[in-house]
Design an enzyme around this catalytic site. Structure first.
Site, PDB file in Angstrom:
ATOM      1  N   LYS A 148       4.843  11.852 -10.813  1.00  0.00           N
ATOM      2  CA  LYS A 148       4.041  10.962 -11.656  1.00  0.00           C
ATOM      3  C   LYS A 148       4.763   9.619 -11.775  1.00  0.00           C
ATOM      4  O   LYS A 148       5.970   9.589 -12.015  1.00  0.00           O
ATOM      5  CB  LYS A 148       3.865  11.550 -13.062  1.00  0.00           C
ATOM      6  CG  LYS A 148       2.818  12.645 -13.143  1.00  0.00           C
ATOM      7  CD  LYS A 148       2.627  13.092 -14.583  1.00  0.00           C
ATOM      8  CE  LYS A 148       1.554  14.157 -14.707  1.00  0.00           C
ATOM      9  NZ  LYS A 148       1.428  14.665 -16.085  1.00  0.00           N
ATOM     10  N   ARG A 184      -0.731  22.645 -14.505  1.00  0.00           N
ATOM     11  CA  ARG A 184       0.239  21.607 -14.876  1.00  0.00           C
ATOM     12  C   ARG A 184       0.126  21.201 -16.346  1.00  0.00           C
ATOM     13  O   ARG A 184       1.064  20.685 -16.937  1.00  0.00           O
ATOM     14  CB  ARG A 184       0.103  20.381 -13.964  1.00  0.00           C
ATOM     15  CG  ARG A 184       1.228  19.383 -14.187  1.00  0.00           C
ATOM     16  CD  ARG A 184       1.292  18.293 -13.145  1.00  0.00           C
ATOM     17  NE  ARG A 184       2.421  17.417 -13.413  1.00  0.00           N
ATOM     18  CZ  ARG A 184       2.958  16.582 -12.537  1.00  0.00           C
ATOM     19  NH1 ARG A 184       2.458  16.501 -11.333  1.00  0.00           N
ATOM     20  NH2 ARG A 184       3.985  15.814 -12.863  1.00  0.00           N
ATOM     21  N   HIS A 239      10.990   9.886 -27.370  1.00  0.00           N
ATOM     22  CA  HIS A 239      10.056  10.870 -26.834  1.00  0.00           C
ATOM     23  C   HIS A 239      10.484  12.328 -27.066  1.00  0.00           C
ATOM     24  O   HIS A 239       9.743  13.120 -27.652  1.00  0.00           O
ATOM     25  CB  HIS A 239       9.821  10.606 -25.345  1.00  0.00           C
ATOM     26  CG  HIS A 239       8.851  11.540 -24.706  1.00  0.00           C
ATOM     27  ND1 HIS A 239       7.498  11.511 -24.983  1.00  0.00           N
ATOM     28  CD2 HIS A 239       9.038  12.569 -23.837  1.00  0.00           C
ATOM     29  CE1 HIS A 239       6.899  12.463 -24.299  1.00  0.00           C
ATOM     30  NE2 HIS A 239       7.807  13.124 -23.593  1.00  0.00           N
ATOM     31  N   ARG A 294       0.812  -1.236   0.000  1.00  0.00           N
ATOM     32  CA  ARG A 294       0.000   0.000   0.000  1.00  0.00           C
ATOM     33  C   ARG A 294       0.837   1.275   0.000  1.00  0.00           C
ATOM     34  O   ARG A 294       0.355   2.349   0.324  1.00  0.00           O
ATOM     35  CB  ARG A 294      -0.968   0.039   1.177  1.00  0.00           C
ATOM     36  CG  ARG A 294      -1.969  -1.077   1.133  1.00  0.00           C
ATOM     37  CD  ARG A 294      -3.210  -0.715   1.912  1.00  0.00           C
ATOM     38  NE  ARG A 294      -4.154  -1.811   1.845  1.00  0.00           N
ATOM     39  CZ  ARG A 294      -4.215  -2.792   2.733  1.00  0.00           C
ATOM     40  NH1 ARG A 294      -3.388  -2.808   3.763  1.00  0.00           N
ATOM     41  NH2 ARG A 294      -5.104  -3.733   2.590  1.00  0.00           N
ATOM     42  N   GLU A 335      -2.859  18.144 -12.047  1.00  0.00           N
ATOM     43  CA  GLU A 335      -3.035  18.597 -13.438  1.00  0.00           C
ATOM     44  C   GLU A 335      -4.468  19.048 -13.733  1.00  0.00           C
ATOM     45  O   GLU A 335      -5.074  18.653 -14.718  1.00  0.00           O
ATOM     46  CB  GLU A 335      -2.622  17.462 -14.393  1.00  0.00           C
ATOM     47  CG  GLU A 335      -2.231  17.977 -15.759  1.00  0.00           C
ATOM     48  CD  GLU A 335      -1.542  16.938 -16.631  1.00  0.00           C
ATOM     49  OE1 GLU A 335      -0.661  16.221 -16.147  1.00  0.00           O
ATOM     50  OE2 GLU A 335      -1.896  16.875 -17.811  1.00  0.00           O
ATOM     51  N   LYS A 392       9.884  23.439 -13.006  1.00  0.00           N
ATOM     52  CA  LYS A 392       8.937  22.327 -12.943  1.00  0.00           C
ATOM     53  C   LYS A 392       8.290  22.229 -11.558  1.00  0.00           C
ATOM     54  O   LYS A 392       7.078  22.035 -11.440  1.00  0.00           O
ATOM     55  CB  LYS A 392       9.612  21.005 -13.331  1.00  0.00           C
ATOM     56  CG  LYS A 392       8.609  19.877 -13.261  1.00  0.00           C
ATOM     57  CD  LYS A 392       8.718  18.793 -14.251  1.00  0.00           C
ATOM     58  CE  LYS A 392       7.526  17.850 -14.040  1.00  0.00           C
ATOM     59  NZ  LYS A 392       7.661  16.572 -14.648  1.00  0.00           N
ATOM     60  N   HIS A 449       3.135  13.273 -29.090  1.00  0.00           N
ATOM     61  CA  HIS A 449       2.684  11.901 -28.810  1.00  0.00           C
ATOM     62  C   HIS A 449       2.185  11.218 -30.069  1.00  0.00           C
ATOM     63  O   HIS A 449       2.392  10.025 -30.267  1.00  0.00           O
ATOM     64  CB  HIS A 449       1.554  11.912 -27.766  1.00  0.00           C
ATOM     65  CG  HIS A 449       2.054  11.971 -26.360  1.00  0.00           C
ATOM     66  ND1 HIS A 449       1.318  12.483 -25.325  1.00  0.00           N
ATOM     67  CD2 HIS A 449       3.223  11.578 -25.810  1.00  0.00           C
ATOM     68  CE1 HIS A 449       2.017  12.406 -24.197  1.00  0.00           C
ATOM     69  NE2 HIS A 449       3.178  11.870 -24.473  1.00  0.00           N
ATOM     70  N   ASN A 477       2.516  20.148 -20.961  1.00  0.00           N
ATOM     71  CA  ASN A 477       2.249  19.366 -22.170  1.00  0.00           C
ATOM     72  C   ASN A 477       2.537  20.140 -23.449  1.00  0.00           C
ATOM     73  O   ASN A 477       2.189  19.697 -24.542  1.00  0.00           O
ATOM     74  CB  ASN A 477       0.785  18.890 -22.184  1.00  0.00           C
ATOM     75  CG  ASN A 477       0.533  17.866 -21.106  1.00  0.00           C
ATOM     76  OD1 ASN A 477       1.383  17.027 -20.845  1.00  0.00           O
ATOM     77  ND2 ASN A 477      -0.615  17.961 -20.464  1.00  0.00           N
ATOM     78  N   HIS A 520       3.382  18.392 -26.680  1.00  0.00           N
ATOM     79  CA  HIS A 520       3.122  16.956 -26.528  1.00  0.00           C
ATOM     80  C   HIS A 520       1.920  16.462 -27.351  1.00  0.00           C
ATOM     81  O   HIS A 520       1.784  15.265 -27.557  1.00  0.00           O
ATOM     82  CB  HIS A 520       2.921  16.587 -25.062  1.00  0.00           C
ATOM     83  CG  HIS A 520       4.229  16.517 -24.302  1.00  0.00           C
ATOM     84  ND1 HIS A 520       5.068  17.601 -24.166  1.00  0.00           N
ATOM     85  CD2 HIS A 520       4.847  15.491 -23.669  1.00  0.00           C
ATOM     86  CE1 HIS A 520       6.140  17.235 -23.462  1.00  0.00           C
ATOM     87  NE2 HIS A 520       6.024  15.970 -23.151  1.00  0.00           N
ATOM     88  N   GLU A 545      12.926  18.545 -23.077  1.00  0.00           N
ATOM     89  CA  GLU A 545      11.957  18.885 -22.023  1.00  0.00           C
ATOM     90  C   GLU A 545      12.428  20.129 -21.267  1.00  0.00           C
ATOM     91  O   GLU A 545      11.626  20.964 -20.855  1.00  0.00           O
ATOM     92  CB  GLU A 545      11.767  17.712 -21.053  1.00  0.00           C
ATOM     93  CG  GLU A 545      11.158  16.460 -21.684  1.00  0.00           C
ATOM     94  CD  GLU A 545       9.648  16.559 -21.926  1.00  0.00           C
ATOM     95  OE1 GLU A 545       9.038  17.586 -21.580  1.00  0.00           O
ATOM     96  OE2 GLU A 545       9.088  15.590 -22.486  1.00  0.00           O
TER      97      GLU A 545
HETATM   98  N1  GLY Z   1       5.825  15.392 -17.934  1.00  0.00           N
HETATM   99  C1  GLY Z   1       4.755  16.246 -17.676  1.00  0.00           C
HETATM  100  C2  GLY Z   1       4.382  16.338 -16.230  1.00  0.00           C
HETATM  101  O1  GLY Z   1       5.151  15.965 -15.377  1.00  0.00           O
HETATM  102  O2  GLY Z   1       3.302  16.773 -15.935  1.00  0.00           O
END
Ligand code: GLY
Length: 376
Positions: A145, A247, A270, A123, A243, A233, A258, A251, A254, A187
């Site tokens: 993430k 946030r 990527h 958990r 997000e 960031k 993508h 993107n 992206h 990035e």
């Molecule tokens: N890579 C995009 C983010 O971390 O939201």
């Protein structure tokens, strides 16, 4: 009807992101002084563990910390549920309990997969991120993430699981292959465009040092670069981890990125696809009247100076790309939503403050054709 009001105050998390050299020893020292767990599961891929696994284990053992290394085959193909299950079973068989922690040693795939293992193991156990690539340092190791890919798409199953600390060791960078080194920096370049014009200037000024990976000041320059990048960031993520709006600006580039990544069957990596996506988002911002052509060109120029081909790969049709974009998370009422820039650090917002700007499919089709000509 009755209702019980539940109001759980989840602790806001705070952690440090360190950048420097010889950080494996520093991390082991920190863990000795302030133990995080009784045992550490170091999760890594076979390439990174071949390069740095021994050093990591020696650093931990030297400090009297109990650790075991678990590896899996390198590459995006390992970022799946099956590999997660293998790792979890191996940790269970080795007797790792709730009093354990995970150390993720590697690039974006390792960080995402190991982070997700930590998020659900018993958990949830703590994770330390030790990114070894430019992509992981610039983006995936910060922001909490974690995820795996599934046949329906990338990163669709995962969790937000913040690291306890992040250690970015610049000494990892010289061993990275050219392609991944430059693609990961995309990035970081993206962060400079959307939020920090000073970082953009720094990238221009120190281009030779960063690109040649040489010189007395190489590590110091990279440390500053990742320091500024992490500041951008983290500022965004700390204001909107889930997000819900801000946030989403991460993107930038992206939506098309993508789509190119999927249509090229991941032949383009990527960051390379995001570079194409940024160039297109810049062109689209100009075509929709949000900025001057000069700003769009400036973005393309910096990406090209950092070894990126910003043209849509030959063989990918406009129709294919449009279809790919429709499967993206950023589709609303059939219109794709775009992060657009009116100038350096100037994000375009809708009147209600939202950052995703909806664009009609016909306009998109026209702009994709125009973009191909503009890039010739
Ligand atoms: N890579 C995009 C983010 O971390 O939201």
């Amino acid at each position: 009807m009755k209702a019980v009001h539940v109001d759980v105050r989840v602790n806001p998390i705070q952690y440090e992101v360190y950048m420097g050299t010889d950080l494996l020893d520093r991390m082991a020292q920190d863990l000795q002084e302030k133990p995080l767990a009784k045992r550490y599961a170091v999760l890594s891929d076979d390439r990174v563990s071949g390069l740095y696994g021994k050093k990591m284990m020696e650093s931990l053992e030297k400090r009297g910390l109990k650790a075991q290394l678990f590896t899996f085959p390198q590459g995006e193909a390992s970022k799946n549920r099956k590999e997660k299950e293998h790792l979890e079973d191996a940790m269970l068989a080795a007797g790792f309990g709730r009093d354990s922690a995970v150390i993720a040693l590697g690039g974006g795939v390792v960080g995402d997969l190991a982070g997700f293992v930590a998020a659900t193991y018993m958990r949830g156990i703590p994770v330390l991120q030790v990114p070894t690539t430019t992509l992981a340092m610039a983006d995936s190791a910060i922001g909490s993430k974690t995820a795996v890919d599934v046949p329906y798409g990338k990163n669709l199953i995962g969790a937000f699981h913040s690291p306890v600390e992040v250690y970015m060791d610049m000494g990892f960078l010289p061993s990275l292959d050219e392609r991944n080194y430059f693609a990961g920096l995309v990035e970081l370049i993206k962060h400079s465009f959307i939020r920090m014009p000073a970082l953009q200037d720094f990238l221009s000024e120190h281009r030779d040092t960063v690109c040649l990976r040489q010189g007395e000041d190489y590590f110091a320059v990279m440390e500053t670069l990742f320091y500024q990048n992490s500041a951008v960031k983290n500022e965004i993520v700390s204001r909107d981890q889930q997000e819900s709006n801000l946030r989403k600006v991460l993107n930038y580039g992206h939506t098309l990125g993508h789509s190119v990544e999927m249509a090229s069957h991941f032949e383009r990596i990527h960051g390379e696809c995001v570079a194409i996506g940024i160039a297109f988002a810049a062109y689209l911002s100009w075509q929709l009247g949000y900025c001057e052509e000069e700003w769009a060109q400036k973005q393309v120029q910096l990406l090209q100076e950092y070894h990126q081909d910003t043209r849509i790969p030959e063989g990918l049709t406009t129709e294919q790309l449009i279809q790919g974009m429709k499967t993206d998370k950023k589709v609303r009422d059939g219109k794709t939503e775009w992060i657009l820039l009116a100038g350096p650090g100037k994000l375009v917002q809708r009147p209600d403050g939202a950052y995703g700007i909806p664009v009609e499919e016909d306009i998109l089709r026209e702009c994709l054709e125009g973009f191909r000509k503009w890039q010739k």
